[in-house]
Scaffold this motif. Structure first.
Motif, mmCIF file in Angstrom:
data_model
loop_
_atom_site.group_PDB
_atom_site.id
_atom_site.type_symbol
_atom_site.label_atom_id
_atom_site.label_comp_id
_atom_site.label_asym_id
_atom_site.label_seq_id
_atom_site.Cartn_x
_atom_site.Cartn_y
_atom_site.Cartn_z
ATOM 1 N N PRO A 1 -6.160 -4.804 -1.797
ATOM 2 C CA PRO A 1 -6.236 -4.299 -3.176
ATOM 3 C C PRO A 1 -5.021 -3.442 -3.534
ATOM 4 O O PRO A 1 -4.513 -2.690 -2.695
ATOM 5 C CB PRO A 1 -7.516 -3.459 -3.182
ATOM 6 N N GLY A 2 -4.572 -3.567 -4.781
ATOM 7 C CA GLY A 2 -3.489 -2.731 -5.275
ATOM 8 C C GLY A 2 -2.100 -3.276 -5.011
ATOM 9 O O GLY A 2 -1.115 -2.655 -5.417
ATOM 10 N N TYR A 3 -1.986 -4.414 -4.315
ATOM 11 C CA TYR A 3 -0.688 -4.986 -3.988
ATOM 12 C C TYR A 3 -0.630 -6.449 -4.422
ATOM 13 O O TYR A 3 -1.661 -7.083 -4.656
ATOM 14 C CB TYR A 3 -0.412 -4.883 -2.480
ATOM 15 N N ALA A 4 0.569 -6.976 -4.517
ATOM 16 C CA ALA A 4 0.731 -8.382 -4.860
ATOM 17 C C ALA A 4 0.117 -9.257 -3.773
ATOM 18 O O ALA A 4 0.179 -8.932 -2.590
ATOM 19 C CB ALA A 4 2.212 -8.701 -5.025
ATOM 20 N N THR A 5 -0.465 -10.372 -4.162
ATOM 21 C CA THR A 5 -1.068 -11.271 -3.182
ATOM 22 C C THR A 5 -0.002 -12.080 -2.437
ATOM 23 O O THR A 5 -0.242 -12.549 -1.320
ATOM 24 C CB THR A 5 -2.056 -12.233 -3.850
ATOM 25 N N SER A 6 1.183 -12.248 -3.053
ATOM 26 C CA SER A 6 2.293 -12.945 -2.416
ATOM 27 C C SER A 6 3.539 -12.080 -2.507
ATOM 28 O O SER A 6 3.735 -11.362 -3.494
ATOM 29 C CB SER A 6 2.566 -14.294 -3.097
ATOM 30 N N THR B 1 4.772 -4.102 -4.081
ATOM 31 C CA THR B 1 5.110 -4.443 -2.712
ATOM 32 C C THR B 1 4.264 -3.664 -1.713
ATOM 33 O O THR B 1 3.788 -2.560 -2.006
ATOM 34 C CB THR B 1 6.595 -4.154 -2.437
ATOM 35 N N GLN B 2 4.073 -4.243 -0.537
ATOM 36 C CA GLN B 2 3.428 -3.521 0.559
ATOM 37 C C GLN B 2 4.460 -2.768 1.400
ATOM 38 O O GLN B 2 4.108 -1.984 2.274
ATOM 39 C CB GLN B 2 2.653 -4.520 1.437
ATOM 40 N N ILE B 3 5.741 -3.007 1.124
ATOM 41 C CA ILE B 3 6.808 -2.310 1.837
ATOM 42 C C ILE B 3 6.733 -0.820 1.497
ATOM 43 O O ILE B 3 6.642 -0.438 0.333
ATOM 44 C CB ILE B 3 8.179 -2.869 1.444
ATOM 45 N N GLY B 4 6.768 0.015 2.539
ATOM 46 C CA GLY B 4 6.666 1.459 2.316
ATOM 47 C C GLY B 4 7.443 2.239 3.355
ATOM 48 O O GLY B 4 8.468 1.782 3.868
#
Length: 469
Positions: free
Chosen positions: A69-74, A111-114
């Protein structure tokens, strides 16, 4: 896309000064090719004088069907990590440091990049180290280290420099290593974990340079004991860790006050023999389930078990087949907080890739599986594993998806993952690819929070090239 050649060119320029004096030594943590628990940058013996090592890794990742949840699926991402390590030690006293530059390019707003992937121009290591041989008798050793450095203890499931991840876990403080005999090693430490900065999403997307910080409001200390000759070929480990953190100006925490007891027995994999690795961890203390001010602080009772056994065949390509099981507790309704906290542990060696995938974490899982690995040649390494994944608690999160009612069940799915490595130039130039396929179970298909519920599969592919000097 035009940024990529510029980034690669910059990395090459950073490596040039090191080439003239590069020597053969254990790779720096930023360029390690081994699993967690590896040696630090600095060689422990027989490496006097000035030693410089450097590496750069360029990596492309793509993922599709992600339910978080809260992030792009791709998502597609390009990541670059460059490291330069230096140590000078003409005698028992040495001084060293390491600069690591971790960046990501062309990443979007969801993005999931953090912070685990971006940490531009950072100095996680800057230390003094004193090594004394025969300090307590013939064969004994003593090492004192102070400043900024990296910690790798035991299996790496609780404290490690994660080789796969784009950043490292840095600590500031004091470490004492005592080897009273050749078979026994004791490590004592008191450190302040370095908080990776920046922590703002927009600053991370733009690779903003901010020096990491440490504070006495976040302290980590403990003791780790290893005996190399416990029973027959078995080695034994026993450890106690304590993490104490509290909020400070500009920094919110989960107020973790955790005590961790860790015990492990294992032996090395060898051709024609059986190897085992059994580790159990118990956590207790207090913590909150988030960093929000409204989060409830509760007593903690959590645990983790890893059990694996394998056999390595006496064949030219040393194939190994193994069975494994990972259990990490999850939170359940009631008065105590039950989700296991892996602290500063590494994920890839046991659970699969992190980065933009990050599907399986060491929390809320009950996951048996089978693994195959081999070295078909001196330059080639392959690994593949399969696991089925149930939730330890159907009321807690998996892939950051939660169904507090428990009605979505406890079967998360099945993961097939693997890795391929090929050394173009042994010890210096390596190609690698990691992949993961997560076949979604009922939980990821039915939980109301889950995204991409019309996708039956999460697909992940990563490719990288790494140069090391």
């Amino acid at each position: 896309m035009r940024k990529y050649p510029i980034a690669l060119g910059s990395a090459t320029l950073m490596l040039v000064p090191a080439l003239a004096q590069a020597q053969s030594l254990p790779a720096s943590p930023a360029s390690s090719t081994e699993k967690p628990g590896k040696e630090e940058t600095a060689p422990k013996e027989d490496q006097p004088g000035l030693i410089i090592t450097a590496s750069s890794r360029a990596r492309f990742e793509t993922v599709d069907g992600r339910p978080r949840p809260g992030y792009a699926t791709s998502e597609d991402a390009f990541l670059l990590r460059t490291g330069v390590a230096i140590e000078y030690g003409p005698g028992p006293l040495s001084i060293g440091g390491e600069l690591i530059d971790s960046r990501a390019y062309d990443i979007g707003g969801k993005t999931q990049i953090g912070r685990d992937d971006v940490n531009a121009v950072e100095l996680p290591q800057a230390y003094l180290k004193l090594r004394l041989d025969d300090a307590f008798g013939t064969g004994s050793k003593l090492a004192l280290q102070g400043g900024r450095f990296l910690l790798n203890l035991g299996s790496g499931r609780l404290v490690a420099t994660d080789e796969y991840r784009n950043t490292v876990n840095g600590f500031t403080g004091l470490q004492v290593e005592i080897d009273p005999t050749r078979a026994t090693a004791l490590t004592l430490f008191y450190v302040l974990p370095q908080e990776r900065l920046p922590d703002d999403a927009d600053d991370i997307r733009h690779n903003k340079v901010r020096f990491d910080r440490e504070t006495f409001d976040d302290a980590f200390f403990g003791a780790y004991l290893r005996h190399k000759k416990l029973v027959g070929p078995l080695q034994g480990e026993l450890a106690y860790y304590r993490l104490v953190e509290r909020d400070s100006p500009g920094r919110d925490t989960a107020d973790r006050h955790l005590s961790v007891v860790d015990a492990r027995i294992d032996n090395d994999a060898k051709a024609g023999s059986v190897d085992v690795d059994v580790e159990g961890v118990y956590e207790f203390g207090r913590a909150s389930d988030s960093t929000m001010a409204t989060a409830t602080n509760a007593a903690v009772a959590a645990g983790f078990v890893h059990a694996a056994a394998g056999y390595t065949f006496a064949a030219p390509f040393t194939p190994r087949v193994g069975l494994f099981y990972d259990y990490a507790s999850g939170d359940k309704p009631g008065g105590k907080f039950g989700r296991f906290d892996t602290l500063f542990g590494s994920r890839r060696d046991d659970l699969g890739p992190s980065g933009t995938y990050g599907g399986v974490a060491r929390e809320n899982i009950s996951a048996p599986g089978v693994r195959f690995e081999a070295k078909p040649g001196k330059r080639v390494e392959v690994l593949a594993d399969y696991r089925a994944i149930w939730l330890a608690s159907r009321y807690d999160r998996f892939y950051n998806v939660v169904d507090k009612t428990g009605r979505s069940g406890d079967f998360a799915g099945q993961q097939l993952s693997g890795r391929f490595r090929y050394w173009l130039v042994p010890q210096h130039l390596r190609l690698e690819s990691n992949y993961a396929l997560l076949f979604k179970g009922a939980f990821l298909k039915d939980a109301p929070q889950a995204l991409a519920r019309d996708h039956d599969l999460v697909r992940f592919l990563e490719m990288n090239v790494q140069v090391t000097f």
